[in-house]
Design a protein around this motif. Structure first.
Motif, PDB file in Angstrom:
ATOM      1  N   MET A 161     -87.587  41.972  62.311  1.00 36.70           N
ATOM      2  CA  MET A 161     -88.201  41.342  63.453  1.00 36.70           C
ATOM      3  C   MET A 161     -89.713  41.592  63.386  1.00 36.70           C
ATOM      4  SD  MET A 161     -87.308  41.373  67.513  1.00 36.70           S
ATOM      5  CE  MET A 161     -86.515  42.927  67.494  1.00 36.70           C
ATOM      6  N   LEU A 162     -90.471  40.592  63.738  1.00 33.28           N
ATOM      7  CA  LEU A 162     -91.926  40.713  63.724  1.00 33.28           C
ATOM      8  C   LEU A 162     -92.413  41.546  64.900  1.00 33.28           C
ATOM      9  CD1 LEU A 162     -92.937  37.031  62.923  1.00 33.28           C
ATOM     10  CD2 LEU A 162     -92.910  38.974  61.363  1.00 33.28           C
ATOM     11  N   SER A 163     -93.470  42.289  64.664  1.00 31.31           N
ATOM     12  CA  SER A 163     -94.082  43.077  65.734  1.00 31.31           C
ATOM     13  C   SER A 163     -94.849  42.155  66.686  1.00 31.31           C
ATOM     14  CB  SER A 163     -95.041  44.106  65.143  1.00 31.31           C
ATOM     15  OG  SER A 163     -96.166  43.442  64.580  1.00 31.31           O
ATOM     16  N   SER A 164     -95.123  42.661  67.876  1.00 30.05           N
ATOM     17  CA  SER A 164     -95.971  41.922  68.824  1.00 30.05           C
ATOM     18  C   SER A 164     -97.334  41.680  68.201  1.00 30.05           C
ATOM     19  CB  SER A 164     -96.134  42.712  70.123  1.00 30.05           C
ATOM     20  OG  SER A 164     -94.908  42.824  70.775  1.00 30.05           O
ATOM     21  N   ARG A 165     -97.798  42.643  67.456  1.00 27.33           N
ATOM     22  CA  ARG A 165     -99.096  42.542  66.783  1.00 27.33           C
ATOM     23  C   ARG A 165     -99.150  41.323  65.856  1.00 27.33           C
ATOM     24  NH1 ARG A 165    -103.284  45.842  65.552  1.00 27.33           N
ATOM     25  NH2 ARG A 165    -103.870  45.981  63.376  1.00 27.33           N
ATOM     26  N   ALA A 166     -98.111  41.136  65.048  1.00 23.38           N
ATOM     27  CA  ALA A 166     -98.058  39.992  64.131  1.00 23.38           C
ATOM     28  C   ALA A 166     -97.919  38.681  64.900  1.00 23.38           C
ATOM     29  CB  ALA A 166     -96.919  40.156  63.137  1.00 23.38           C
ATOM     30  N   ARG A 167     -97.079  38.668  65.922  1.00 19.93           N
ATOM     31  CA  ARG A 167     -96.885  37.442  66.712  1.00 19.93           C
ATOM     32  C   ARG A 167     -98.182  37.029  67.402  1.00 19.93           C
ATOM     33  NH1 ARG A 167     -92.628  40.295  68.780  1.00 19.93           N
ATOM     34  NH2 ARG A 167     -93.396  40.014  70.901  1.00 19.93           N
ATOM     35  N   TYR A 168     -98.864  37.995  68.007  1.00 16.99           N
ATOM     36  CA  TYR A 168    -100.130  37.686  68.677  1.00 16.99           C
ATOM     37  C   TYR A 168    -101.198  37.267  67.664  1.00 16.99           C
ATOM     38  CZ  TYR A 168     -98.463  39.747  73.105  1.00 16.99           C
ATOM     39  OH  TYR A 168     -97.785  40.021  74.267  1.00 16.99           O
ATOM     40  N   ALA A 169    -101.208  37.888  66.501  1.00 13.31           N
ATOM     41  CA  ALA A 169    -102.180  37.511  65.467  1.00 13.31           C
ATOM     42  C   ALA A 169    -101.976  36.064  65.045  1.00 13.31           C
ATOM     43  CB  ALA A 169    -102.055  38.444  64.255  1.00 13.31           C
ATOM     44  N   MET A 170    -100.727  35.664  64.873  1.00 11.22           N
ATOM     45  CA  MET A 170    -100.445  34.281  64.491  1.00 11.22           C
ATOM     46  C   MET A 170    -100.866  33.316  65.597  1.00 11.22           C
ATOM     47  SD  MET A 170     -96.854  34.555  62.379  1.00 11.22           S
ATOM     48  CE  MET A 170     -96.002  35.507  63.627  1.00 11.22           C
ATOM     49  N   ARG A 171    -100.602  33.674  66.846  1.00 11.16           N
ATOM     50  CA  ARG A 171    -101.002  32.802  67.962  1.00 11.16           C
ATOM     51  C   ARG A 171    -102.515  32.691  68.060  1.00 11.16           C
ATOM     52  NH1 ARG A 171     -97.171  35.186  72.468  1.00 11.16           N
ATOM     53  NH2 ARG A 171     -98.968  34.774  73.768  1.00 11.16           N
ATOM     54  N   ALA A 172    -103.223  33.798  67.833  1.00  8.43           N
ATOM     55  CA  ALA A 172    -104.689  33.761  67.886  1.00  8.43           C
ATOM     56  C   ALA A 172    -105.242  32.892  66.759  1.00  8.43           C
ATOM     57  CB  ALA A 172    -105.258  35.175  67.795  1.00  8.43           C
ATOM     58  N   LEU A 173    -104.683  33.014  65.569  1.00  6.93           N
ATOM     59  CA  LEU A 173    -105.150  32.195  64.440  1.00  6.93           C
ATOM     60  C   LEU A 173    -104.818  30.724  64.642  1.00  6.93           C
ATOM     61  CD1 LEU A 173    -104.355  34.573  61.459  1.00  6.93           C
ATOM     62  CD2 LEU A 173    -106.616  33.878  62.270  1.00  6.93           C
ATOM     63  N   LEU A 174    -103.668  30.442  65.221  1.00 11.78           N
ATOM     64  CA  LEU A 174    -103.339  29.045  65.528  1.00 11.78           C
ATOM     65  C   LEU A 174    -104.327  28.501  66.548  1.00 11.78           C
ATOM     66  CD1 LEU A 174    -101.623  26.527  65.272  1.00 11.78           C
ATOM     67  CD2 LEU A 174    -100.040  27.529  66.952  1.00 11.78           C
ATOM     68  N   ASP A 175    -104.647  29.296  67.555  1.00 14.29           N
ATOM     69  CA  ASP A 175    -105.614  28.880  68.566  1.00 14.29           C
ATOM     70  C   ASP A 175    -106.954  28.544  67.911  1.00 14.29           C
ATOM     71  OD1 ASP A 175    -105.940  29.173  71.819  1.00 14.29           O
ATOM     72  OD2 ASP A 175    -107.817  29.513  70.762  1.00 14.29           O
ATOM     73  N   LEU A 176    -107.424  29.398  67.027  1.00 17.52           N
ATOM     74  CA  LEU A 176    -108.695  29.136  66.342  1.00 17.52           C
ATOM     75  C   LEU A 176    -108.587  27.919  65.428  1.00 17.52           C
ATOM     76  CD1 LEU A 176    -109.791  32.789  65.499  1.00 17.52           C
ATOM     77  CD2 LEU A 176    -110.865  31.229  67.147  1.00 17.52           C
ATOM     78  N   SER A 177    -107.420  27.714  64.829  1.00 21.46           N
ATOM     79  CA  SER A 177    -107.214  26.549  63.951  1.00 21.46           C
ATOM     80  C   SER A 177    -107.268  25.244  64.734  1.00 21.46           C
ATOM     81  CB  SER A 177    -105.859  26.650  63.239  1.00 21.46           C
ATOM     82  OG  SER A 177    -105.816  27.752  62.395  1.00 21.46           O
ATOM     83  N   LEU A 178    -106.893  25.293  65.991  1.00 18.55           N
ATOM     84  CA  LEU A 178    -106.896  24.092  66.829  1.00 18.55           C
ATOM     85  C   LEU A 178    -108.284  23.730  67.346  1.00 18.55           C
ATOM     86  CD1 LEU A 178    -103.615  24.839  68.788  1.00 18.55           C
ATOM     87  CD2 LEU A 178    -104.010  22.867  67.285  1.00 18.55           C
ATOM     88  N   ARG A 179    -109.234  24.628  67.219  1.00 16.28           N
ATOM     89  CA  ARG A 179    -110.615  24.377  67.655  1.00 16.28           C
ATOM     90  C   ARG A 179    -111.367  23.650  66.553  1.00 16.28           C
ATOM     91  NH1 ARG A 179    -108.582  24.378  71.479  1.00 16.28           N
ATOM     92  NH2 ARG A 179    -107.308  26.117  71.991  1.00 16.28           N
ATOM     93  N   ASP A 180    -112.534  23.131  66.876  1.00 16.63           N
ATOM     94  CA  ASP A 180    -113.383  22.516  65.855  1.00 16.63           C
ATOM     95  C   ASP A 180    -113.666  23.539  64.763  1.00 16.63           C
ATOM     96  OD1 ASP A 180    -113.508  20.167  67.301  1.00 16.63           O
ATOM     97  OD2 ASP A 180    -115.285  20.799  68.415  1.00 16.63           O
ATOM     98  N   ASP A 181    -113.823  23.063  63.524  1.00 13.78           N
ATOM     99  CA  ASP A 181    -113.926  23.930  62.356  1.00 13.78           C
ATOM    100  C   ASP A 181    -114.861  25.125  62.518  1.00 13.78           C
ATOM    101  OD1 ASP A 181    -112.065  22.445  61.032  1.00 13.78           O
ATOM    102  OD2 ASP A 181    -113.521  21.234  59.961  1.00 13.78           O
ATOM    103  N   ALA A 182    -116.068  24.926  62.956  1.00 13.55           N
ATOM    104  CA  ALA A 182    -117.034  26.020  63.004  1.00 13.55           C
ATOM    105  C   ALA A 182    -117.377  26.434  64.433  1.00 13.55           C
ATOM    106  CB  ALA A 182    -118.300  25.620  62.252  1.00 13.55           C
ATOM    107  N   LYS A 183    -116.574  26.014  65.399  1.00 15.40           N
ATOM    108  CA  LYS A 183    -116.874  26.321  66.796  1.00 15.40           C
ATOM    109  C   LYS A 183    -116.490  27.762  67.121  1.00 15.40           C
ATOM    110  CE  LYS A 183    -116.179  24.714  71.481  1.00 15.40           C
ATOM    111  NZ  LYS A 183    -115.419  23.838  72.356  1.00 15.40           N
ATOM    112  N   ILE A 184    -117.453  28.504  67.629  1.00 19.46           N
ATOM    113  CA  ILE A 184    -117.223  29.880  68.054  1.00 19.46           C
ATOM    114  C   ILE A 184    -116.352  29.860  69.313  1.00 19.46           C
ATOM    115  CG2 ILE A 184    -118.332  31.972  68.930  1.00 19.46           C
ATOM    116  CD1 ILE A 184    -118.958  31.504  66.034  1.00 19.46           C
ATOM    117  N   THR A 185    -115.350  30.723  69.353  1.00 18.08           N
ATOM    118  CA  THR A 185    -114.441  30.789  70.490  1.00 18.08           C
ATOM    119  C   THR A 185    -114.507  32.181  71.103  1.00 18.08           C
ATOM    120  OG1 THR A 185    -112.974  29.201  69.402  1.00 18.08           O
ATOM    121  CG2 THR A 185    -112.054  30.459  71.217  1.00 18.08           C
ATOM    122  N   LEU A 186    -114.668  32.231  72.402  1.00 16.86           N
ATOM    123  CA  LEU A 186    -114.707  33.506  73.109  1.00 16.86           C
ATOM    124  C   LEU A 186    -113.335  34.169  73.085  1.00 16.86           C
ATOM    125  CD1 LEU A 186    -116.747  32.463  76.286  1.00 16.86           C
ATOM    126  CD2 LEU A 186    -117.580  33.763  74.306  1.00 16.86           C
TER     127      LEU A 186
END
Length: 151
Positions: A1-26
């Motif tokens: 089973m994946l840790s919360s750490r891995a699950r949250y990391a994947m969600r954060a990276l997906l979130d950044l992937s959904l933003r414009d390529d070079a757009k800084i996200t808070l």
């Protein structure tokens, strides 16, 4: 089973992937959109930065951005960076192998079966990029992959 750490990391990276390529996200925006505790997200993004997946900028206008194109980041690489091995048991791990205490390792059918599981998981995870996930998410949300503006 994946840790919360891995699950949250994947969600954060997906979130950044959904933003414009070079757009800084808070970081607060990522935490809010993905329902991740801010303090935990700070630790996770720090680990993702060390692993080379994200870059950060400090100060006004600062935040996080992907360090690589989403096509270059796979689920398998992120899980390994956060949790170590993806193997369900240690005796079939490629990166963190250790004996499991089986009395007959060469003929252990559990080892053979869990190696098949590991191989199947690795095949999917190592061939699924965050660009793939971004595109699937946009499709699920009803967002066209190509925006065509006509004036």
């Amino acid at each position: 089973m994946l840790s919360s750490r891995a699950r949250y990391a994947m969600r954060a990276l997906l979130d950044l992937s959904l933003r414009d390529d070079a757009k800084i996200t808070l970081i607060q925006d990522i935490a809010d959109r993905q329902n991740i505790p801010l303090k935990f997200l700070q630790q996770i993004l720090s680990s993702l930065k060390v692993a080379g997946f994200v870059q950060s900028r400090k100060g006004p206008g600062g935040g996080y951005v992907l360090a690589k194109a989403p096509e270059e980041i796979t689920l398998g690489a992120v899980i390994r960076a956060m949790d170590g091995s993806i193997a369900p048991i240690s005796c079939v791990s490629v990166t963190n192998f250790s004996e499991c205490g089986c009395p007959h390792p060469p003929t252990c059918v559990l080892r053979v079966t869990f190696k098949e599981v590991r191989d199947a998981m690795a095949l999917v995870l190592d061939n699924t990029s965050f660009a793939d996930l971004r595109d699937m998410q946009r499709k699920a949300d009803g967002v066209p992959s190509i925006l065509d503006y006509v004036i």
